[in-house]
Scaffold this motif. Structure first.
Motif, PDB file in Angstrom:
ATOM      1  N   CYS A  98       0.869  -1.182   0.000  1.00  0.00           N
ATOM      2  CA  CYS A  98       0.000   0.000   0.000  1.00  0.00           C
ATOM      3  C   CYS A  98       0.903   1.229   0.000  1.00  0.00           C
ATOM      4  CB  CYS A  98      -0.924  -0.012   1.215  1.00  0.00           C
ATOM      5  SG  CYS A  98      -2.092  -1.396   1.238  1.00  0.00           S
ATOM      6  N   LEU A  99       1.028   1.861  -1.153  1.00  0.00           N
ATOM      7  CA  LEU A  99       2.054   2.886  -1.350  1.00  0.00           C
ATOM      8  C   LEU A  99       1.445   4.276  -1.453  1.00  0.00           C
ATOM      9  CD1 LEU A  99       4.290   1.002  -3.942  1.00  0.00           C
ATOM     10  CD2 LEU A  99       4.158   0.740  -1.446  1.00  0.00           C
ATOM     11  N   ASP A 100       1.983   5.178  -0.653  1.00  0.00           N
ATOM     12  CA  ASP A 100       1.470   6.556  -0.595  1.00  0.00           C
ATOM     13  C   ASP A 100       2.626   7.478  -0.227  1.00  0.00           C
ATOM     14  OD1 ASP A 100       0.095   8.884  -0.256  1.00  0.00           O
ATOM     15  OD2 ASP A 100      -1.059   8.238   1.474  1.00  0.00           O
ATOM     16  N   ILE A 101       3.526   7.699  -1.178  1.00  0.00           N
ATOM     17  CA  ILE A 101       4.698   8.535  -0.896  1.00  0.00           C
ATOM     18  C   ILE A 101       4.724   9.794  -1.748  1.00  0.00           C
ATOM     19  CG2 ILE A 101       6.065   6.554  -0.154  1.00  0.00           C
ATOM     20  CD1 ILE A 101       7.570   6.765  -2.863  1.00  0.00           C
ATOM     21  N   ASP A 102       3.772   9.935  -2.656  1.00  0.00           N
ATOM     22  CA  ASP A 102       3.728  11.083  -3.560  1.00  0.00           C
ATOM     23  C   ASP A 102       2.300  11.595  -3.657  1.00  0.00           C
ATOM     24  OD1 ASP A 102       6.503  11.185  -4.641  1.00  0.00           O
ATOM     25  OD2 ASP A 102       6.014   9.169  -5.355  1.00  0.00           O
ATOM     26  N   ASN A 103       2.117  12.632  -4.465  1.00  0.00           N
ATOM     27  CA  ASN A 103       0.763  13.060  -4.800  1.00  0.00           C
ATOM     28  C   ASN A 103       0.190  12.217  -5.941  1.00  0.00           C
ATOM     29  OD1 ASN A 103       0.144  15.138  -2.940  1.00  0.00           O
ATOM     30  ND2 ASN A 103       1.579  16.482  -3.992  1.00  0.00           N
ATOM     31  N   GLY A 104       0.923  11.207  -6.340  1.00  0.00           N
ATOM     32  CA  GLY A 104       0.471  10.284  -7.367  1.00  0.00           C
ATOM     33  C   GLY A 104       1.577   9.966  -8.344  1.00  0.00           C
ATOM     34  N   PRO A 105       1.367   8.979  -9.218  1.00  0.00           N
ATOM     35  CA  PRO A 105       2.395   8.597 -10.192  1.00  0.00           C
ATOM     36  C   PRO A 105       2.812   9.742 -11.114  1.00  0.00           C
ATOM     37  CG  PRO A 105       0.640   6.958 -10.091  1.00  0.00           C
ATOM     38  CD  PRO A 105       0.171   8.132  -9.305  1.00  0.00           C
ATOM     39  N   ASP A 106       1.913  10.690 -11.327  1.00  0.00           N
ATOM     40  CA  ASP A 106       2.198  11.804 -12.238  1.00  0.00           C
ATOM     41  C   ASP A 106       2.674  13.066 -11.517  1.00  0.00           C
ATOM     42  OD1 ASP A 106       1.300  10.143 -14.324  1.00  0.00           O
ATOM     43  OD2 ASP A 106      -0.774  10.777 -13.987  1.00  0.00           O
ATOM     44  N   TRP A 107       2.833  12.989 -10.183  1.00  0.00           N
ATOM     45  CA  TRP A 107       3.194  14.179  -9.401  1.00  0.00           C
ATOM     46  C   TRP A 107       4.011  13.738  -8.192  1.00  0.00           C
ATOM     47  CZ3 TRP A 107      -0.827  18.094  -6.973  1.00  0.00           C
ATOM     48  CH2 TRP A 107      -0.138  19.178  -6.459  1.00  0.00           C
ATOM     49  N   THR A 108       5.302  13.510  -8.403  1.00  0.00           N
ATOM     50  CA  THR A 108       6.154  12.978  -7.357  1.00  0.00           C
ATOM     51  C   THR A 108       6.726  14.095  -6.489  1.00  0.00           C
ATOM     52  OG1 THR A 108       8.096  12.985  -8.800  1.00  0.00           O
ATOM     53  CG2 THR A 108       6.765  10.969  -8.751  1.00  0.00           C
ATOM     54  N   VAL A 109       7.023  13.746  -5.250  1.00  0.00           N
ATOM     55  CA  VAL A 109       7.560  14.717  -4.295  1.00  0.00           C
ATOM     56  C   VAL A 109       9.010  15.040  -4.611  1.00  0.00           C
ATOM     57  CG1 VAL A 109       8.092  15.120  -1.858  1.00  0.00           C
ATOM     58  CG2 VAL A 109       5.938  14.024  -2.515  1.00  0.00           C
ATOM     59  N   THR A 110       9.803  14.021  -4.955  1.00  0.00           N
ATOM     60  CA  THR A 110      11.177  14.212  -5.394  1.00  0.00           C
ATOM     61  C   THR A 110      11.374  13.451  -6.701  1.00  0.00           C
ATOM     62  OG1 THR A 110      11.981  12.305  -4.115  1.00  0.00           O
ATOM     63  CG2 THR A 110      12.054  14.453  -3.035  1.00  0.00           C
ATOM     64  N   GLU A 111      12.355  13.898  -7.467  1.00  0.00           N
ATOM     65  CA  GLU A 111      12.583  13.297  -8.780  1.00  0.00           C
ATOM     66  C   GLU A 111      12.896  11.814  -8.682  1.00  0.00           C
ATOM     67  OE1 GLU A 111      15.518  13.982 -12.653  1.00  0.00           O
ATOM     68  OE2 GLU A 111      15.374  15.502 -11.069  1.00  0.00           O
ATOM     69  N   ASP A 112      13.635  11.410  -7.643  1.00  0.00           N
ATOM     70  CA  ASP A 112      14.007  10.005  -7.482  1.00  0.00           C
ATOM     71  C   ASP A 112      12.786   9.097  -7.344  1.00  0.00           C
ATOM     72  OD1 ASP A 112      16.610  10.791  -7.627  1.00  0.00           O
ATOM     73  OD2 ASP A 112      17.015  10.616  -5.478  1.00  0.00           O
ATOM     74  N   ASN A 113      11.705   9.623  -6.779  1.00  0.00           N
ATOM     75  CA  ASN A 113      10.510   8.804  -6.591  1.00  0.00           C
ATOM     76  C   ASN A 113       9.907   8.350  -7.914  1.00  0.00           C
ATOM     77  OD1 ASN A 113      10.757   9.055  -3.869  1.00  0.00           O
ATOM     78  ND2 ASN A 113       8.908  10.261  -3.554  1.00  0.00           N
ATOM     79  N   GLY A 114      10.197   9.075  -8.995  1.00  0.00           N
ATOM     80  CA  GLY A 114       9.625   8.718 -10.276  1.00  0.00           C
ATOM     81  C   GLY A 114       9.974   7.309 -10.708  1.00  0.00           C
ATOM     82  N   SER A 115      11.120   6.801 -10.242  1.00  0.00           N
ATOM     83  CA  SER A 115      11.525   5.450 -10.635  1.00  0.00           C
ATOM     84  C   SER A 115      10.590   4.381 -10.090  1.00  0.00           C
ATOM     85  CB  SER A 115      12.961   5.176 -10.168  1.00  0.00           C
ATOM     86  OG  SER A 115      13.051   5.200  -8.750  1.00  0.00           O
ATOM     87  N   LEU A 116       9.854   4.700  -9.027  1.00  0.00           N
ATOM     88  CA  LEU A 116       8.913   3.730  -8.467  1.00  0.00           C
ATOM     89  C   LEU A 116       7.846   3.341  -9.479  1.00  0.00           C
ATOM     90  CD1 LEU A 116       7.709   2.145  -6.048  1.00  0.00           C
ATOM     91  CD2 LEU A 116       6.498   4.238  -5.412  1.00  0.00           C
ATOM     92  N   TYR A 117       7.447   4.287 -10.318  1.00  0.00           N
ATOM     93  CA  TYR A 117       6.352   4.063 -11.255  1.00  0.00           C
ATOM     94  C   TYR A 117       6.847   3.684 -12.652  1.00  0.00           C
ATOM     95  CZ  TYR A 117       4.638   6.849  -7.392  1.00  0.00           C
ATOM     96  OH  TYR A 117       4.374   7.327  -6.130  1.00  0.00           O
ATOM     97  N   SER A 118       8.155   3.508 -12.784  1.00  0.00           N
ATOM     98  CA  SER A 118       8.756   3.111 -14.050  1.00  0.00           C
ATOM     99  C   SER A 118       8.604   1.605 -14.237  1.00  0.00           C
ATOM    100  CB  SER A 118      10.240   3.476 -14.049  1.00  0.00           C
ATOM    101  OG  SER A 118      10.954   2.649 -13.134  1.00  0.00           O
ATOM    102  N   PRO A 119       8.860   1.086 -15.432  1.00  0.00           N
ATOM    103  CA  PRO A 119       8.806  -0.372 -15.622  1.00  0.00           C
ATOM    104  C   PRO A 119       9.684  -1.134 -14.633  1.00  0.00           C
ATOM    105  CG  PRO A 119       8.853   0.715 -17.745  1.00  0.00           C
ATOM    106  CD  PRO A 119       9.061   1.799 -16.718  1.00  0.00           C
ATOM    107  N   THR A 120      10.888  -0.604 -14.368  1.00  0.00           N
ATOM    108  CA  THR A 120      11.771  -1.282 -13.414  1.00  0.00           C
ATOM    109  C   THR A 120      11.195  -1.239 -12.003  1.00  0.00           C
ATOM    110  OG1 THR A 120      13.722  -0.757 -14.741  1.00  0.00           O
ATOM    111  CG2 THR A 120      14.086  -1.304 -12.421  1.00  0.00           C
ATOM    112  N   GLY A 121      10.672  -0.065 -11.594  1.00  0.00           N
ATOM    113  CA  GLY A 121      10.100   0.055 -10.256  1.00  0.00           C
ATOM    114  C   GLY A 121       8.892  -0.844 -10.071  1.00  0.00           C
TER     115      GLY A 121
END
Length: 235
Positions: free
Chosen positions: A153-176
């Protein structure tokens, strides 16, 4: 995350926020503010969440539990992001959960819950013997951990399209998403909070091999609803 729409009585001005604590950490500045009877968390100047309405955080936990295969006993859940504590509290209120693991990278947020004003929200849940708090980065934990969970249950950003820090974007990538898939037991559920629906993220989940991809919304009086994106690992 953004709060659900909130209205104030006509001709009433929302109270000014009072800063209770401000910390500089490895990921930037985090601030705890009090506004009237509610608390707010701000990260690098970006509003994350407050305690005015926890329906979407509770939905994150409830929807994941409902989505698990019938008959699963004592499922484990990893909660990504402690936040204001609503998701943890909801999990601890449900006796069907077995192990409850919370991953939080900001030591300040952990301190606000353990020794600060947010203790009034999460104190009992943190004292629950099923609960464990890991002070680490969620993205790194999902990449390096070997343990599997029945629900993420993941809630670390304002959503996949609005991350708090740039590094968080990798969570929603194919690798993440592949790391998320690997950290789930067969039939396990991934639930991701978002301040708005994301059809692109739904497709990314399908591309990552998840089944049963769907979105549940929290009704709001006006504006865009908070949502929980759900997907399951095949058996």
């Amino acid at each position: 995350m953004e709060p659900d729409t909130q209205t104030y009585p006509r001709a009433t001005t929302p109270p000014a926020p009072l800063t209770l604590d401000r910390r500089e950490g490895p990921f930037g500045e985090v601030v705890l503010r009090e506004r009237g009877e509610h608390f707010e968390i701000i990260a690098n100047g970006c509003f994350l969440m407050d305690t005015s309405d926890g329906r979407s955080e509770r939905l994150l936990i409830d929807a994941a539990l409902r989505s698990l295969p019938a008959g699963r006993t004592g499922p484990s859940v990893l909660i990504g992001g402690l936040g204001v504590g609503f998701s943890l509290v909801r999990a601890a209120e449900e006796e069907r959960w077995g192990r409850i693991v919370v991953v939080e990278r900001e030591q300040a947020i952990v301190d606000w819950h353990r020794q600060g004003p947010l203790d009034r929200i999460s104190g009992a849940a943190l004292a629950d013997p099923r609960t464990e708090v890991l002070h680490t980065d969620l993205v790194a934990h999902l990449r390096t951990a070997t343990e599997r969970y029945d629900a993420l249950c993941l809630d670390i950003d304002n959503g996949p399209d609005w991350t708090v820090t740039e590094d968080n974007g990798s969570l929603y990538s194919p690798t993440g998403l592949a790391h998320c898939h690997d950290r789930l037991t067969p039939g396990g559920v991934l639930a991701v909070w978002s301040a708005q629906p994301s059809p692109a993220f739904e497709q990314a989940l399908r591309n990552a091999g998840f089944n049963g991809v769907r979105t549940e919304e929290v009704a709001v009086a006006r504006g865009v609803p908070d949502v929980v994106h759900l997907a399951s690992r095949s058996h």
